[in-house]
Design a protein around this motif. Structure first.
Motif, PDB file in Angstrom:
ATOM      1  N   LEU A 125       0.839  -1.523   0.336  1.00  0.00           N
ATOM      2  CA  LEU A 125       0.267   0.376   0.118  1.00  0.00           C
ATOM      3  C   LEU A 125       0.468   0.780   0.166  1.00  0.00           C
ATOM      4  CD1 LEU A 125      -2.879  -0.488   3.370  1.00  0.00           C
ATOM      5  CD2 LEU A 125      -2.586  -1.542   0.437  1.00  0.00           C
ATOM      6  N   ALA A 126       0.782   2.318  -0.818  1.00  0.00           N
ATOM      7  CA  ALA A 126       1.275   2.964  -1.359  1.00  0.00           C
ATOM      8  C   ALA A 126       0.628   4.807  -0.985  1.00  0.00           C
ATOM      9  CB  ALA A 126       2.410   3.450  -2.360  1.00  0.00           C
ATOM     10  N   ALA A 135      -0.575  -0.722  -4.984  1.00  0.00           N
ATOM     11  CA  ALA A 135       0.777  -0.314  -5.333  1.00  0.00           C
ATOM     12  C   ALA A 135       0.608  -1.666  -6.451  1.00  0.00           C
ATOM     13  CB  ALA A 135       1.064   0.024  -5.195  1.00  0.00           C
ATOM     14  N   GLY A 136       0.562  -2.764  -4.676  1.00  0.00           N
ATOM     15  CA  GLY A 136       1.336  -4.253  -5.379  1.00  0.00           C
ATOM     16  C   GLY A 136       0.537  -5.467  -4.742  1.00  0.00           C
ATOM     17  N   TYR A 137       0.721  -6.735  -5.095  1.00  0.00           N
ATOM     18  CA  TYR A 137       0.142  -7.345  -5.116  1.00  0.00           C
ATOM     19  C   TYR A 137       1.335  -8.873  -5.615  1.00  0.00           C
ATOM     20  CZ  TYR A 137      -2.889 -11.533  -4.832  1.00  0.00           C
ATOM     21  OH  TYR A 137      -3.123 -13.107  -5.106  1.00  0.00           O
ATOM     22  N   THR A 138       1.357  -9.850  -4.084  1.00  0.00           N
ATOM     23  CA  THR A 138       2.276 -10.665  -4.242  1.00  0.00           C
ATOM     24  C   THR A 138       2.385 -11.685  -3.708  1.00  0.00           C
ATOM     25  OG1 THR A 138       4.436  -9.503  -4.165  1.00  0.00           O
ATOM     26  CG2 THR A 138       5.146 -11.740  -3.623  1.00  0.00           C
ATOM     27  N   LEU A 156       0.475  -2.813  -9.576  1.00  0.00           N
ATOM     28  CA  LEU A 156      -0.442  -2.631  -9.855  1.00  0.00           C
ATOM     29  C   LEU A 156      -0.348  -0.809 -11.015  1.00  0.00           C
ATOM     30  CD1 LEU A 156      -1.473  -4.860  -8.666  1.00  0.00           C
ATOM     31  CD2 LEU A 156      -3.790  -3.330  -7.061  1.00  0.00           C
ATOM     32  N   LEU A 157       0.321  -0.341 -10.124  1.00  0.00           N
ATOM     33  CA  LEU A 157       0.083   0.950 -10.597  1.00  0.00           C
ATOM     34  C   LEU A 157       1.537   1.386 -12.316  1.00  0.00           C
ATOM     35  CD1 LEU A 157       1.740   3.130  -7.341  1.00  0.00           C
ATOM     36  CD2 LEU A 157      -0.405   2.913  -8.548  1.00  0.00           C
ATOM     37  N   MET A 188      -3.442   0.101 -12.962  1.00  0.00           N
ATOM     38  CA  MET A 188      -4.778   0.816 -12.073  1.00  0.00           C
ATOM     39  C   MET A 188      -4.604   1.201 -11.255  1.00  0.00           C
ATOM     40  SD  MET A 188      -5.847  -2.893 -10.817  1.00  0.00           S
ATOM     41  CE  MET A 188      -7.716  -2.382 -10.603  1.00  0.00           C
ATOM     42  N   VAL A 189      -5.332   2.358 -10.296  1.00  0.00           N
ATOM     43  CA  VAL A 189      -5.493   2.675  -9.219  1.00  0.00           C
ATOM     44  C   VAL A 189      -6.134   2.232  -8.523  1.00  0.00           C
ATOM     45  CG1 VAL A 189      -5.058   4.845  -7.498  1.00  0.00           C
ATOM     46  CG2 VAL A 189      -4.165   4.649 -10.075  1.00  0.00           C
ATOM     47  N   LEU A 190      -6.524   1.415  -7.978  1.00  0.00           N
ATOM     48  CA  LEU A 190      -6.798   0.595  -6.449  1.00  0.00           C
ATOM     49  C   LEU A 190      -7.357   1.489  -5.387  1.00  0.00           C
ATOM     50  CD1 LEU A 190      -9.745  -1.629  -6.999  1.00  0.00           C
ATOM     51  CD2 LEU A 190      -7.868  -3.003  -5.796  1.00  0.00           C
TER      52      LEU A 190
END
Length: 215
Positions: A125-126, A135-138, A156-157, A188-190
């Protein structure tokens, strides 16, 4: 106990010292993890990050980010994300918090305690434009029986991703399929408030985990 002048005196704490207040009794037993992280460039450098067991959604945890108690306003909510990650009842099922070198918040979760397919997950999360975004998923997992494995790492950004998998599904030999690829999808920006444990993994991850789970 203390012995004094031939008499015995019991050393005990006042009852009030061992009693939680009503709000404390409601909240503190739900506490999973808490930390002070420098997440926002223009802040004083100590956002309070808290993981709480959900009151309404079984096997999930809520994520709260508050302003530091020494700021004005103190303890103001910057993020309230309900049911954002898995939180199970056994060992190997509890989420935790870390901070990345670039300052992002890492919300870690896992299910490694039981089952054939243990997994670990990181949500990055950012703080962007006044809110926390995903911001990221791992995610990574493996098969305890065949030693097949799969993993994906998605920004994701930017849309950049890395996927890898070794295996051929539940009933095939581990060497039958090999995936190892980088690429770029749609950025994407979620908002972090929109992410729950029901949110589908990014599309780039689906291929890798189809190899592991056999579709």
């Amino acid at each position: 106990m203390i012995r004094a002048t031939g008499a015995l005196f019991a050393l005990t704490l006042p009852a009030a010292a061992q009693t939680l207040s009503g709000p404390e009794s409601d909240t503190l037993p739900r506490l999973i993890a808490s930390a002070c992280f420098d997440l926002i460039e223009d802040s004083n450098g100590c956002e309070t990050v808290i993981l709480l067991a959900s009151e309404t959604e079984p096997d999930t945890a809520d994520l709260l980010v508050l302003t530091d108690r020494r700021t004005d306003p103190a303890g103001a909510p910057l993020l309230v994300a309900r049911g954002i990650v898995f939180n199970g009842p056994l060992w190997g099922m509890s989420p935790w918090l870390e901070q990345a070198e670039n300052g992002s918040l890492l919300v870690q979760s896992e299910q490694t305690g039981i089952g054939r397919f243990p997994w670990t997950q990181t949500l990055t999360l950012a703080w962007r434009d006044g809110e926390f975004v995903v911001a990221g998923y791992t995610r990574s997992a493996y098969d305890r029986i065949t030693a097949s494995s799969a993993g994906c790492d998605v920004n994701l950004l930017t849309g950049d991703y890395v996927i890898e998998a070794l295996g051929g599904g539940v009933d095939n030999q581990p060497e039958s399929v090999l995936v190892d690829r980088t690429g770029r999808g749609a950025p994407m920006v979620l908002p972090a408030t929109a992410w729950t444990i029901e949110t589908p993994s990014p599309a780039a991850c689906e291929e890798a985990f189809t190899v592991l789970y056999g579709g």
